[in-house]
Design an enzyme around this catalytic site. Structure first.
Site, PDB file in Angstrom:
ATOM      1  N   CYS A   1      93.777  57.510 122.531  1.00 13.18           N
ATOM      2  CA  CYS A   1      94.555  58.437 123.340  1.00 13.18           C
ATOM      3  C   CYS A   1      95.179  57.720 124.615  1.00 13.18           C
ATOM      4  CB  CYS A   1      93.790  59.780 123.672  1.00 13.18           C
ATOM      5  SG  CYS A   1      93.360  60.463 122.274  1.00 13.18           S
TER       6      CYS A   1
ATOM      7  N   HIS B   1      96.645  63.241 129.913  1.00 15.72           N
ATOM      8  CA  HIS B   1      96.559  63.176 128.141  1.00 15.72           C
ATOM      9  C   HIS B   1      96.188  64.717 127.757  1.00 15.72           C
ATOM     10  CE1 HIS B   1      95.311  62.651 124.196  1.00 15.72           C
ATOM     11  NE2 HIS B   1      94.036  62.734 124.320  1.00 15.72           N
TER      12      HIS B   1
ATOM     13  N   ASN C   1      96.072  68.123 120.711  1.00 12.99           N
ATOM     14  CA  ASN C   1      96.047  66.637 121.381  1.00 12.99           C
ATOM     15  C   ASN C   1      96.791  65.859 120.056  1.00 12.99           C
ATOM     16  OD1 ASN C   1      95.041  64.255 121.618  1.00 12.99           O
ATOM     17  ND2 ASN C   1      93.070  64.577 121.824  1.00 12.99           N
TER      18      ASN C   1
HETATM   19  N1  COA Z   1      85.746  77.867 116.131  1.00 12.18           N
HETATM   20  C1  COA Z   1      84.706  78.706 116.284  1.00 12.18           C
HETATM   21  N2  COA Z   1      83.242  78.246 116.647  1.00 12.18           N
HETATM   22  C2  COA Z   1      83.479  76.829 116.718  1.00 12.18           C
HETATM   23  C3  COA Z   1      84.485  76.019 116.508  1.00 12.18           C
HETATM   24  C4  COA Z   1      85.619  76.663 116.022  1.00 12.18           C
HETATM   25  N3  COA Z   1      86.811  75.804 115.982  1.00 12.18           N
HETATM   26  N4  COA Z   1      84.124  74.610 116.566  1.00 12.18           N
HETATM   27  C5  COA Z   1      82.763  74.886 117.095  1.00 12.18           C
HETATM   28  N5  COA Z   1      82.422  75.999 117.118  1.00 12.18           N
HETATM   29  C6  COA Z   1      81.268  76.583 117.415  1.00 12.18           C
HETATM   30  C7  COA Z   1      80.064  75.627 117.336  1.00 12.18           C
HETATM   31  O1  COA Z   1      79.666  75.386 115.927  1.00 12.18           O
HETATM   32  C8  COA Z   1      78.778  76.417 118.182  1.00 12.18           C
HETATM   33  O2  COA Z   1      78.272  77.394 117.394  1.00 12.18           O
HETATM   34  P1  COA Z   1      76.647  77.242 117.518  1.00 12.18           P
HETATM   35  O3  COA Z   1      76.456  77.867 119.182  1.00 12.18           O
HETATM   36  O4  COA Z   1      76.561  78.666 116.578  1.00 12.18           O
HETATM   37  O5  COA Z   1      76.188  75.933 117.217  1.00 12.18           O
HETATM   38  C9  COA Z   1      79.869  76.919 119.253  1.00 12.18           C
HETATM   39  O6  COA Z   1      81.135  77.025 118.707  1.00 12.18           O
HETATM   40  C10 COA Z   1      79.838  76.199 120.538  1.00 12.18           C
HETATM   41  O7  COA Z   1      80.407  74.701 120.185  1.00 12.18           O
HETATM   42  P2  COA Z   1      80.114  73.636 121.022  1.00 12.18           P
HETATM   43  O8  COA Z   1      80.683  72.441 120.544  1.00 12.18           O
HETATM   44  O9  COA Z   1      79.331  73.591 122.286  1.00 12.18           O
HETATM   45  O10 COA Z   1      81.729  74.298 121.975  1.00 12.18           O
HETATM   46  P3  COA Z   1      82.188  73.458 123.370  1.00 12.18           P
HETATM   47  O11 COA Z   1      82.473  74.708 124.241  1.00 12.18           O
HETATM   48  O12 COA Z   1      81.729  72.238 123.773  1.00 12.18           O
HETATM   49  O13 COA Z   1      83.552  73.327 122.918  1.00 12.18           O
HETATM   50  C11 COA Z   1      84.983  71.513 122.024  1.00 12.18           C
HETATM   51  C12 COA Z   1      83.828  72.214 121.900  1.00 12.18           C
HETATM   52  C13 COA Z   1      85.197  70.418 120.916  1.00 12.18           C
HETATM   53  C14 COA Z   1      86.314  72.457 122.147  1.00 12.18           C
HETATM   54  C15 COA Z   1      84.813  70.671 123.415  1.00 12.18           C
HETATM   55  O14 COA Z   1      83.455  70.212 123.443  1.00 12.18           O
HETATM   56  C16 COA Z   1      85.647  69.663 123.759  1.00 12.18           C
HETATM   57  O15 COA Z   1      87.014  70.109 123.727  1.00 12.18           O
HETATM   58  N6  COA Z   1      85.458  68.271 123.983  1.00 12.18           N
HETATM   59  C17 COA Z   1      86.418  67.318 124.200  1.00 12.18           C
HETATM   60  C18 COA Z   1      87.175  67.067 123.027  1.00 12.18           C
HETATM   61  C19 COA Z   1      88.234  66.010 123.265  1.00 12.18           C
HETATM   62  O16 COA Z   1      89.055  66.229 124.057  1.00 12.18           O
HETATM   63  N7  COA Z   1      88.224  65.218 122.236  1.00 12.18           N
HETATM   64  C20 COA Z   1      89.741  64.126 122.391  1.00 12.18           C
HETATM   65  C21 COA Z   1      89.318  63.073 123.416  1.00 12.18           C
HETATM   66  S1  COA Z   1      90.722  62.126 123.472  1.00 12.18           S
END
Ligand code: COA
Length: 324
Positions: free
Chosen positions: A114, A251, A281
């Site tokens: 990215c 980004h 993204n």
């Molecule tokens: N819909 C509903 N629930 C979801 C879900 C979705 N699409 N994706 C994950 N969950 C659930 C998980 O299973 C978890 O459930 P649990 O508590 O029962 O285990 C809960 O939501 C929380 O998950 P978590 O991973 O802690 O959520 P978060 O607040 O960290 O958000 C992201 C997840 C992926 C949105 C976040 O971590 C993120 O944006 N990270 C950076 C990713 C990124 O930018 N990547 C590209 C970089 S170039």
């Protein structure tokens, strides 16, 4: 004439709009979760266009906006992690599609995930300043939909397909500072596997998963560090104050990452340009796509200093300060 300037930015979004509600029919998710955790409302997913097709559309848009003769382009760099082929490169196919096959053009693909467009701008800048290139076409283009595990709700809601294209040329003003960095030790937090080791001479390894995998929490922490580190480095090396930057184009990964960075750096949220609610993204396409829209929306005037900042797989990160 001692720097390099972005003279136009073009964009292409894939044709099919996929809303959060559409995704809730494929995986267990809902609009409320996706919107509140990411800021994404919808994304554009390709129906039948390839990475080269999107790169071509964005490039034509940039060329038309600039009014330049396309025959003056002698460098094409395409940043992508979802090329149509390992070879030929997307850049060479784009050269052909643009009708530049008979010209002397240096063309290659670049992979910095990215951060790809930032790396590509940096490389083009050096080519141009060296005097060996008059004009460069720098493109970020992705069809990430082909790399995604559509059963994994943790990743499939985040990404979209698109392209952004920039035209760069030698100028008195333009790029004022550039910074890139990389760290390989945490690479397994964001992975898109290539071909497995599989020859008569290698030990047969278990085939790795072929789709993108991500440790969202770790990448979130990395992203906030990477954006702050890039902004700090760019401001220090250019001796520009943040107050003199009119717009920060990050980004477009997650609105919550930007809110966190805004709090951490005390840079007002309004200074960050975000269009991720419409596109998700789009990896190396996202900064070019956002810059093209910010310019179309009249948000960038002559003399404005704009900070572009990227982060992603590798792990890689970096940015540029550009005076328009
Ligand atoms: N819909 C509903 N629930 C979801 C879900 C979705 N699409 N994706 C994950 N969950 C659930 C998980 O299973 C978890 O459930 P649990 O508590 O029962 O285990 C809960 O939501 C929380 O998950 P978590 O991973 O802690 O959520 P978060 O607040 O960290 O958000 C992201 C997840 C992926 C949105 C976040 O971590 C993120 O944006 N990270 C950076 C990713 C990124 O930018 N990547 C590209 C970089 S170039």
């Amino acid at each position: 004439m001692d720097t390099c300037k972005i003279i136009a930015a073009g964009k292409a979004a894939a044709q099919r709009t996929v809303t959060n509600d559409d995704l809730s029919k494929i995986v267990e998710t809902n609009d409320e979760w996706i919107s509140s955790r990411t800021g994404i409302s919808r994304r554009q997913i390709t129906f039948d266009e390839s990475t080269t097709d999107l790169a071509y559309r964005a490039s034509v848009d940039a060329i038309n906006k600039s009014g330049i003769d396309k025959n003056t382009i002698d460098l094409i760099i395409v940043a992508t992690i979802s090329p149509d082929f390992f070879m030929p490169s997307t850049a060479s196919m784009l050269q052909y599609r643009l009708g530049l096959n008979e010209n002397n053009v240096t063309a290659f693909d670049l992979n910095a995930a990215c951060t790809g467009l930032i790396y590509a701008i940096q490389v083009a800048d050096k080519f141009i300043k060296s005097g060996s290139v008059r004009r460069a076409l720098v493109v970020g283009s992705e069809t990430l939909s082909r790399t995604i595990d559509w059963n994994d709700r943790g990743t499939c809601v985040l990404f979209g397909d698109g392209a952004g294209a920039l035209l760069l040329e030698r100028s008195d003003s333009g790029i004022m500072a550039d910074y890139t960095n990389s760290r390989g030790d945490a690479e397994m937090n964001l992975v898109l596997p290539a071909l497995p080791l599989d020859s008569p001479f290698s030990s047969k390894l278990d085939s790795p998963p072929s789709k993108m995998t991500m440790n969202g929490g770790e990448i979130f922490k990395f992203a906030t560090f990477a954006i702050k580190d890039t902004i700090d480095n760019l401001l220090r090396s250019s001796r520009i104050e943040i107050e003199d930057i009119s717009l920060v184009i990050p980004h477009q990964a997650n609105g919550r990452i930007i809110s966190k960075v805004s709090k951490l750096t005390k840079i007002p949220l309004e200074k960050f340009y975000l269009n991720l609610s419409k596109y998700g993204n789009t990896s190396s396409a996202s900064i070019g796509l956002a810059l093209a829209e910010a310019m179309e929306d009249g948000l960038i005037k002559k003399g404005d200093k704009v900070l572009l900042v990227g982060f992603g797989g590798g792990l890689t990160w970096g940015g540029v300060i550009h005076e328009f």
